[in-house]
Design an enzyme around this catalytic site. Structure first.
Site, mmCIF file in Angstrom:
data_model
loop_
_atom_site.group_PDB
_atom_site.id
_atom_site.type_symbol
_atom_site.label_atom_id
_atom_site.label_comp_id
_atom_site.label_asym_id
_atom_site.label_seq_id
_atom_site.Cartn_x
_atom_site.Cartn_y
_atom_site.Cartn_z
ATOM 1 N N GLU A 89 -25.044 29.375 -21.909
ATOM 2 C CA GLU A 89 -24.903 30.785 -22.283
ATOM 3 C C GLU A 89 -26.225 31.470 -21.989
ATOM 4 O O GLU A 89 -27.238 31.199 -22.625
ATOM 5 C CB GLU A 89 -24.540 30.872 -23.765
ATOM 6 C CG GLU A 89 -24.047 32.252 -24.180
ATOM 7 C CD GLU A 89 -25.179 33.163 -24.579
ATOM 8 O OE1 GLU A 89 -25.576 34.019 -23.751
ATOM 9 O OE2 GLU A 89 -25.663 33.027 -25.698
ATOM 10 N N CYS A 109 -27.953 38.548 -26.840
ATOM 11 C CA CYS A 109 -27.328 38.256 -25.551
ATOM 12 C C CYS A 109 -26.143 39.170 -25.278
ATOM 13 O O CYS A 109 -25.854 39.491 -24.129
ATOM 14 C CB CYS A 109 -26.896 36.788 -25.486
ATOM 15 S SG CYS A 109 -25.788 36.302 -26.819
#
Length: 611
Positions: free
Chosen positions: A324, A360
């Site tokens: 990720e 993120c």
């Protein structure tokens, strides 16, 4: 009760009862009734004991763990860096204030090996636990998080620089959701799943079993020091694994406290706390984790350049990896959303500036179609200008000042190319905390796709406004899909707007929130992206199953009747007649897969003719 039934009085009572019920019932022997009654009593006792055990497992156990230590005397660091000249120790300090928190000795390869030894030993026992036992640990862990959320938030804020509100949302709420989801739905996700069979294999039954991998590892980022750490741990231990977590050097101070929270829940239920291991090490030592053949799975949360090194290292022992890597998430505001701009503006502010933009799935670009664009600028400009900086203000500190030069350069180059700077755009020296890492909340309007700030991840408190050429979905998607990233996105518009559906369908991202921001994570949908944002998924059923070996098992449905696979004579070695055997096997294929009844009948006849 057996003793009572054996007495003469009981026998007499039985005979009288049977006489009342009629002659047919009287044929039931007293001994049969005695056995039936005993079995019923035994079943009731077992049911009651099971209910007591379930009640015990459903009651969280209370435990306490000591908080992290700080020096007795408050002092600020001389240099705001985690790497001290001439020392291998990690200097821990509060990025919001510059307060010195302590020194941490980094783990060596030998220490990592010892941690893996302990985790493997603990996992050998843990893998034999049932889901009820694992749920009990998570339920106790959830209760501890809820009871101690203020302290957890304060520790996370001290180590990362975020505000208490940002910590409540980004550390506690999402952790409580993941724990609750796993408690309620984890067993269903990992229970063996039945799979269909076919005509030729009707006598078989098929299933997929989700078995523990062993000891897994996670390399997590600093921006959410509690949640990013505990998220992989929850999935790993519920799936029956042990886990080693590499904590970021930037948040090494809080790691022992957060580790003790999970270990405390294990100990409260009599399990080995060594199931969870945490290490902190410098980058040059991390390869001892990522290339280690004793680790069965890797989760990496971080940047693309670092992930490329991790992936190359993990490729040596062929360790599966979930990556990720952040994003350049777009929030798209369509013409049909123009009546809802007040609510949308609030969502855009929270999505952009939470955790000082160090998220993120934070909003990195706002793409508005022509009708709402100007009104959005009017709504957002005074709000961004009014944002205050500080540990107890609106926007907290950034983890370090390492990105400040880059962020100022991105802003200045955008202005030089025609963007309008409406707020912020530079670093900020806080009058009360001169060694804190603050960057002014920034608003840039009229940004275009060719500008670097529209393509590169900022990971800071910078709001970027872009005007799409039209309300046509093709124009909007050209802007939204331009960067190399593909993590998440938000789309705002009327439910009846055909452009809304077209944009949602056309976004090249792993996740989309419609008329909201990041809600896919608040309901434990699988989390992850594509392209430059990485690959694989964590969270949800898919993420939990990813922590397992999916073992396909094909069994005999009627094995108890002796019905099993037998190689027919035409297919046995040595093959007596290749031509006849080929016609026979062709008949098998036609019978099994012919798409009409006629072809299936022909296949059956070929089988019979060539037996």
């Amino acid at each position: 009760m057996d003793t009572l039934l054996k007495t003469d009085d009981a026998q007499v009572w039985w005979e009288k009862t049977m006489a009342c019920l009629g002659a047919r019932v009287q044929t039931i022997p007293f001994q049969v009734a005695q056995i039936a009654f005993s079995l019923l009593a035994l079943a009731a006792s077992l049911w009651f004991i099971r209910r007591l055990r379930n009640a015990e497992n459903q009651t969280p156990r209370i435990y306490e763990v000591p908080g992290p230590k700080t020096p007795e005397t408050y002092q600020t660091v001389e240099e705001t860096t985690i790497k001290l000249p001439g020392s291998s120790a990690i200097q821990c300090y509060a990025p919001a204030t510059g307060q010195f928190l302590g020194l941490v000795n980094p783990s060596t390869p030998a220490a990592i090996d010892r941690a893996l030894d302990a985790a493997h030993a603990a996992q050998a026992k843990w893998r034999r636990t049932d889901f009820a036992a694992r749920r009990a640990v998570l339920r106790t862990l959830l209760q501890h998080v809820l009871d101690n959320q203020e302290n957890i938030c304060r520790v996370a804020c001290t180590d990362s620089g975020k505000t208490m509100v940002d910590a409540q949302l980004g550390e506690i709420l999402v952790t409580a959701e993941k724990l609750q989801w796993t408690i309620q739905h984890g067993e269903e996700a990992l229970r063996p799943s039945r799979r269909p069979t076919n005509l030729l294999m009707t006598y078989k039954r098929n299933e997929v079993r989700y078995e523990p991998l062993g000891v897994v590892a996670a390399l997590v980022s600093w921006n959410y020091p509690f949640h990013n750490f505990i998220g992989p741990v929850i999935s790993a231990i519920f799936a029956g694994n042990g886990i080693l977590v590499k904590i970021s050097e930037q948040t090494a101070w809080s790691a022992p406290y957060f580790t003790s929270i999970v270990r405390g829940a294990l100990v409260a239920h009599g399990h080995d706390p060594a199931l969870l291991q945490t290490v902190v090490c410098w980058p040059q030592t991390a390869a001892h984790i990522t290339a280690n053949p004793r680790i069965s799975h890797l989760t990496f949360i971080g940047s693309k350049p670092v992930c490329q090194q991790v992936a190359a290292s993990a490729a040596k022992p062929l360790t599966p990896l979930v990556a990720e890597l952040g994003g350049k998430d777009a929030a798209i505001v369509l013409d049909s959303a123009v009546r809802d701009l007040g609510r949308i503006a609030e969502t855009l502010l929270r999505g952009t500036f939470q955790a000082s933009g160090q998220s993120c799935i934070g909003i990195e670009r706002i793409i508005a179609t022509p009708e709402p664009y100007s009104r959005l600028v009017e709504l957002l400009e005074p709000r961004v200008q009014a944002l205050r900086l500080g540990p107890s203000a609106d926007v907290g500190a950034m983890i370090s000042d390492a990105s400040f030069d880059r962020l100022e350069s991105l802003v200045s180059s955008a202005v030089a190319a025609g963007a309008r700077l409406l707020a912020g755009g530079k670093r900020y020296i806080h009058p009360d905390y001169p060694k804190g890492h603050y960057f002014t909340p920034t608003l840039l309007a009229d940004v275009t796709p060719e500008m670097a700030i529209a393509r590169e991840e900022c990971f800071g408190p910078i709001m970027v406004l872009m005007r799409a050429p039209s309300n046509d979905s093709a124009d909007v998607l050209a802007y939204a899909n331009a960067p190399e990233y593909g993590l998440g996105a938000s789309v705002f518009g009327a439910d009846s707007d055909p452009c809304l559906k077209a944009v949602v369908d056309g976004l090249r991202t792993g996740m989309v929130a419609v008329n909201d921001f990041a809600t896919y994570y608040a309901v434990q949908l699988p989390f992850g992206g594509l392209r430059g944002s990485g690959y694989g998924r964590f969270a949800g059923k898919e993420g939990l199953r990813g922590m397992c070996n999916a073992k396909s098992v094909c069994l005999d449905r009627f094995g108890w009747l002796g019905i099993r696979t037998s190689i027919p004579p035409p297919a046995r070695y040595p093959v007596a007649d290749q031509e006849s055997s080929w016609r026979f096997t062709r008949g098998v294929v036609e019978l099994g897969y012919g798409q009409t009844i006629a072809r299936k009948v022909t296949g059956l006849l070929n089988i019979l003719k060539n037996m």
